[in-house]
Motif scaffolding. Structure first.
Motif, mmCIF file in Angstrom:
data_model
loop_
_atom_site.group_PDB
_atom_site.id
_atom_site.type_symbol
_atom_site.label_atom_id
_atom_site.label_comp_id
_atom_site.label_asym_id
_atom_site.label_seq_id
_atom_site.Cartn_x
_atom_site.Cartn_y
_atom_site.Cartn_z
ATOM 1 N N PHE A 1 43.964 25.364 36.531
ATOM 2 C CA PHE A 1 43.677 26.789 36.663
ATOM 3 C C PHE A 1 44.939 27.539 37.067
ATOM 4 O O PHE A 1 45.288 28.568 36.501
ATOM 5 N N LYS A 2 45.644 26.991 38.032
ATOM 6 C CA LYS A 2 46.891 27.620 38.485
ATOM 7 C C LYS A 2 47.890 27.695 37.351
ATOM 8 O O LYS A 2 48.565 28.711 37.158
ATOM 9 N N GLY A 3 47.983 26.603 36.596
ATOM 10 C CA GLY A 3 48.902 26.575 35.466
ATOM 11 C C GLY A 3 48.598 27.678 34.483
ATOM 12 O O GLY A 3 49.502 28.384 34.016
ATOM 13 N N GLY A 4 47.328 27.853 34.194
ATOM 14 C CA GLY A 4 46.924 28.905 33.277
ATOM 15 C C GLY A 4 47.259 30.269 33.819
ATOM 16 O O GLY A 4 47.706 31.169 33.107
ATOM 17 N N LEU A 5 47.035 30.402 35.106
ATOM 18 C CA LEU A 5 47.276 31.683 35.762
ATOM 19 C C LEU A 5 48.737 32.081 35.629
ATOM 20 O O LEU A 5 49.070 33.231 35.312
ATOM 21 N N ILE A 6 49.618 31.154 35.902
ATOM 22 C CA ILE A 6 51.053 31.462 35.925
ATOM 23 C C ILE A 6 51.604 31.616 34.514
ATOM 24 O O ILE A 6 52.310 32.549 34.190
ATOM 25 N N SER A 7 51.253 30.675 33.682
ATOM 26 C CA SER A 7 51.959 30.609 32.402
ATOM 27 C C SER A 7 51.334 31.497 31.348
ATOM 28 O O SER A 7 50.270 32.062 31.526
ATOM 29 N N GLY A 8 51.973 31.592 30.252
ATOM 30 C CA GLY A 8 51.405 32.254 29.094
ATOM 31 C C GLY A 8 51.087 31.209 28.052
ATOM 32 O O GLY A 8 51.028 30.026 28.367
ATOM 33 N N THR A 9 50.906 31.605 26.845
ATOM 34 C CA THR A 9 50.585 30.641 25.799
ATOM 35 C C THR A 9 51.758 29.733 25.472
ATOM 36 O O THR A 9 51.560 28.616 25.024
ATOM 37 N N TYR B 1 42.090 25.849 32.600
ATOM 38 C CA TYR B 1 43.355 26.445 32.150
ATOM 39 C C TYR B 1 43.092 27.807 31.508
ATOM 40 O O TYR B 1 43.781 28.783 31.768
ATOM 41 N N ILE B 2 42.051 27.861 30.680
ATOM 42 C CA ILE B 2 41.699 29.119 30.026
ATOM 43 C C ILE B 2 41.193 30.126 31.058
ATOM 44 O O ILE B 2 41.566 31.303 31.033
ATOM 45 N N LEU B 3 40.357 29.662 31.963
ATOM 46 C CA LEU B 3 39.872 30.549 33.023
ATOM 47 C C LEU B 3 41.055 31.165 33.778
ATOM 48 O O LEU B 3 41.069 32.360 34.067
ATOM 49 N N GLY B 4 42.044 30.337 34.077
ATOM 50 C CA GLY B 4 43.212 30.819 34.804
ATOM 51 C C GLY B 4 43.965 31.885 34.036
ATOM 52 O O GLY B 4 44.327 32.929 34.584
ATOM 53 N N MET B 5 44.199 31.624 32.752
ATOM 54 C CA MET B 5 44.911 32.613 31.939
ATOM 55 C C MET B 5 44.127 33.911 31.867
ATOM 56 O O MET B 5 44.691 35.005 31.980
ATOM 57 N N MET C 1 44.491 42.490 47.173
ATOM 58 C CA MET C 1 43.819 41.520 48.046
ATOM 59 C C MET C 1 44.868 40.705 48.740
ATOM 60 O O MET C 1 45.956 40.510 48.209
ATOM 61 N N SER C 2 44.538 40.234 49.934
ATOM 62 C CA SER C 2 45.486 39.367 50.617
ATOM 63 C C SER C 2 45.586 38.045 49.845
ATOM 64 O O SER C 2 44.681 37.686 49.093
ATOM 65 N N LYS C 3 46.699 37.367 50.095
ATOM 66 C CA LYS C 3 46.927 36.124 49.353
ATOM 67 C C LYS C 3 45.834 35.102 49.596
ATOM 68 O O LYS C 3 45.368 34.438 48.679
ATOM 69 N N GLU C 4 45.434 35.010 50.872
ATOM 70 C CA GLU C 4 44.410 34.002 51.195
ATOM 71 C C GLU C 4 43.086 34.334 50.525
ATOM 72 O O GLU C 4 42.410 33.469 49.996
ATOM 73 N N LYS C 5 42.750 35.620 50.586
ATOM 74 C CA LYS C 5 41.477 36.023 49.980
ATOM 75 C C LYS C 5 41.496 35.733 48.479
ATOM 76 O O LYS C 5 40.501 35.321 47.889
ATOM 77 N N LEU C 6 42.671 35.985 47.904
ATOM 78 C CA LEU C 6 42.816 35.769 46.466
ATOM 79 C C LEU C 6 42.655 34.292 46.116
ATOM 80 O O LEU C 6 41.924 33.939 45.183
ATOM 81 N N SER C 7 43.313 33.437 46.884
ATOM 82 C CA SER C 7 43.228 32.013 46.536
ATOM 83 C C SER C 7 41.821 31.488 46.802
ATOM 84 O O SER C 7 41.350 30.573 46.141
ATOM 85 N N LYS C 8 41.135 32.107 47.758
ATOM 86 C CA LYS C 8 39.740 31.753 47.993
ATOM 87 C C LYS C 8 38.893 32.116 46.771
ATOM 88 O O LYS C 8 38.026 31.350 46.346
ATOM 89 N N LEU C 9 39.162 33.283 46.250
ATOM 90 C CA LEU C 9 38.429 33.738 45.066
ATOM 91 C C LEU C 9 38.679 32.802 43.887
ATOM 92 O O LEU C 9 37.757 32.409 43.167
ATOM 93 N N TYR C 10 39.942 32.424 43.704
ATOM 94 C CA TYR C 10 40.285 31.516 42.609
ATOM 95 C C TYR C 10 39.559 30.194 42.763
ATOM 96 O O TYR C 10 39.021 29.642 41.809
ATOM 97 N N LYS C 11 39.561 29.682 44.007
ATOM 98 C CA LYS C 11 38.888 28.401 44.254
ATOM 99 C C LYS C 11 37.411 28.498 43.901
ATOM 100 O O LYS C 11 36.820 27.566 43.367
ATOM 101 N N ARG C 12 36.843 29.659 44.209
ATOM 102 C CA ARG C 12 35.419 29.841 43.937
ATOM 103 C C ARG C 12 35.131 29.773 42.448
ATOM 104 O O ARG C 12 34.140 29.184 42.019
#
Lengths: 258, 266
Positions: free
Chosen positions: B157-165, B76-80, B3-14
């Motif tokens: 959410f972003k933090g969860g997405l990027i990081s691990g436990t 945070y959990i959703l992001g991970m 997915m394009s970056k914008e589409k992806l961040s839109k999805l995350y926001k949703r």
């Protein structure tokens, strides 16, 4: 006072919104003091709303729901108390006394919501098995509506029959009871404060409780000033504790337990 | 996922927006926030398992399971979850479920004190106190704080997405000192509250010749705020003896009516 139709509608709408905001967005409209204020605004008597909301807020300070525990619903109670005392032209302290049993009754509705929502959860699982995901979403929305009923129904009921009933009941309450209840209104915030003290590490930091008390009582510092001073001390403490943990001082230990 | 970056961040926001507005509104005794979790993840699941209906079903069913944490920290959990599942798809579902279960406890502990108890206590005390003096300023401060607190969902959410436990454990150690420090602030505010908010008036009046003193004036000479402090101490004592708050409230009501009737309090 004569309540206009738009006022009634707004109050009812807000009633339904309260519990939605409490579980959903949490934008703050589901706090007793805010509920009192907004209802007062709608009803044209902000002072009464602030007084009722503020008092109920203080009673709830220590009561926060964790992990699904149901606690008295003081936010809806603040709305109802404000609505009743403004619409029946009663003293604000009467509104508070009426609000307390309401808050406790609504707990029962909250428990009912937790139970009835199981139905939507199970339905959603069935729809997921059948790969009908739209219907799963529908279940989510229905459960949300169910949730908003917890505060909405009592408010609707109050608006429909409340003022008449309350007005006639109050006529028959002897003066010594109403006076006593007024006194109770002044003391009740102590319950919220006591509960808060139980939650906070009061024994470890009793000195700061004393500092706050002395600042307010002897120096008459307003609450915002005391908060700022508290924030300053908190900042210093935080910096120090970070320093000591960076240096790995073994013997320190003062902030280790807790 | 391609997915394009914008589409992806839109999805995350949703996902996050769904969680904010409807995440915990379907709370129930059986699976707690399970339905809300699955509902929030649905846009992501539909995108990820576009050509794999079996996988989609598996994922939805997995996310309908028991879930319970502070709504504030759940993103945070959703992001991970999104981070792992978008790479490993169905194979990760078991690991994701374990992670969700493992994280919801600690995150609830952190979230409850940092996002609920402490800010609500301090803002609530300020707002209530100002309200009792007839000012609505504190309320607006609180509304602003509430909205700000809720908007942390996106960065979390972003933090969860990027990081691990591993990041979480790091946060947890610093959070402990944050919690400790902020407790000091909380206690100072409570100390001030005792004196300003609890109102007990002694009905007794002392008269000697021209001198007349009310009960409160006499007590104030010993120590201002003595009665409120005593009342709070009694309440605190009762609560530590495990008397239920509801009963304490009832006791206060009854005692007030009786003592007022006997003209001891007014």
């Amino acid at each position: 006072m004569h309540v206009q139709l738009w006022q009634t509608l707004l109050v009812v709408f807000y009633g339904f919104f309260i519990n939605y905001d409490k579980e959903g967005p949490k934008f703050g409209t589901a706090q007793p003091v805010v509920a009192g204020f907004l209802t007062g605004l709608i009803m044209g008597d902000v002072t009464t709303g602030l007084y009722i909301g503020g008092t109920l807020q203080l009673m709830t300070l220590g009561i926060t729901s964790f992990g699904g525990a149901s606690v008295p619903d003081y936010q809806t109670a603040a709305l109802i108390g404000t609505y009743l005392s403004v619409s029946t032209k009663q003293d604000a302290s009467i509104g508070i006394t009426l609000a307390i049993p309401v808050a406790m009754l609504i707990v029962q509705l909250d428990v009912l919501k937790w139970s009835t929502n199981i139905y939507f959860q199970q339905k959603a699982e069935k729809y997921a098995e059948k790969e009908q995901y739209r219907k799963l979403e529908l279940m989510q929305y229905l459960a949300t509506i169910n949730t908003s009923f917890v505060s909405g129904l009592p408010v609707l009921f109050t608006v429909l029959v409340g003022p008449k009933i309350v007005g006639s009941i109050i006529k028959y309450i002897p003066l010594w009871i109403t006076n006593g209840l007024k006194v109770a209104g002044g003391i009740l915030p102590a319950v919220g404060i006591g509960m808060l003290l139980k939650y906070l590490p009061t024994k470890d930091y009793f000195a700061y409780l004393l500092v706050g008390f002395v600042l307010a009582v002897y120096l008459k510092v307003p609450i915002l000033g005391i908060s700022l001073l508290g924030a300053a001390i908190a900042l210093i403490t935080y910096k120090n504790s970070n320093k000591s943990s960076n240096l790995n001082i073994e013997a320190g230990g003062a902030d280790e337990d807790e | 996922m391609k997915m394009s970056k914008e589409k992806l961040s839109k999805l995350y926001k949703r996902i996050v927006t769904r969680w904010i507005f409807n995440g915990a509104t379907s709370l129930n005794y059986e699976k707690m926030e399970g339905l809300g979790y699955a509902y929030s993840m649905l846009p992501f699941i539909k995108e990820t398992y576009k050509d794999n209906p079996e996988g989609m079903k598996k994922s939805v069913l997995a996310h309908l399971q028991f879930f319970n944490t502070t709504p504030y920290t759940a993103p945070y959990i959703l992001g991970m979850n999104v981070g792992i599942e978008s790479k490993q798809k169905e194979e990760s579902l078991e690991a994701v479920s374990a992670l969700k279960t493992g994280l919801m406890g600690p995150l609830a502990g952190i979230g409850d004190s940092l996002f609920v108890v402490i800010p609500w206590t301090i803002c609530g005390a300020i707002a209530a106190n100002m309200a009792l003096q007839g000012s609505s300023v504190g309320i607006f401060i609180w509304l602003a704080v509430s909205i700000a607190l809720r908007l942390t969902a996106y960065p979390l959410f972003k933090g969860g997405l990027i990081s691990g436990t591993n990041l979480l454990t790091k946060i947890e150690t610093t959070l402990k000192s944050v919690t400790n420090a902020v407790s000091i602030l909380g206690l100072m505010v409570v100390g001030a509250l005792i004196a300003t908010v609890v109102k007990v008036n002694w009905a007794f009046t002392f008269k000697q010749g021209k001198l007349s003193m009310t009960g409160n004036q006499i007590l104030d000479q010993i120590m201002p705020g003595l009665l409120p402090a005593a009342v709070v101490a009694i309440v605190y004592y009762l609560l530590s003896k495990k008397v239920k708050p509801v009963y304490v409230i009832l006791i206060v009501l009854i005692v007030s009516v009786v003592l007022t009737g006997l003209h001891i309090l007014k």
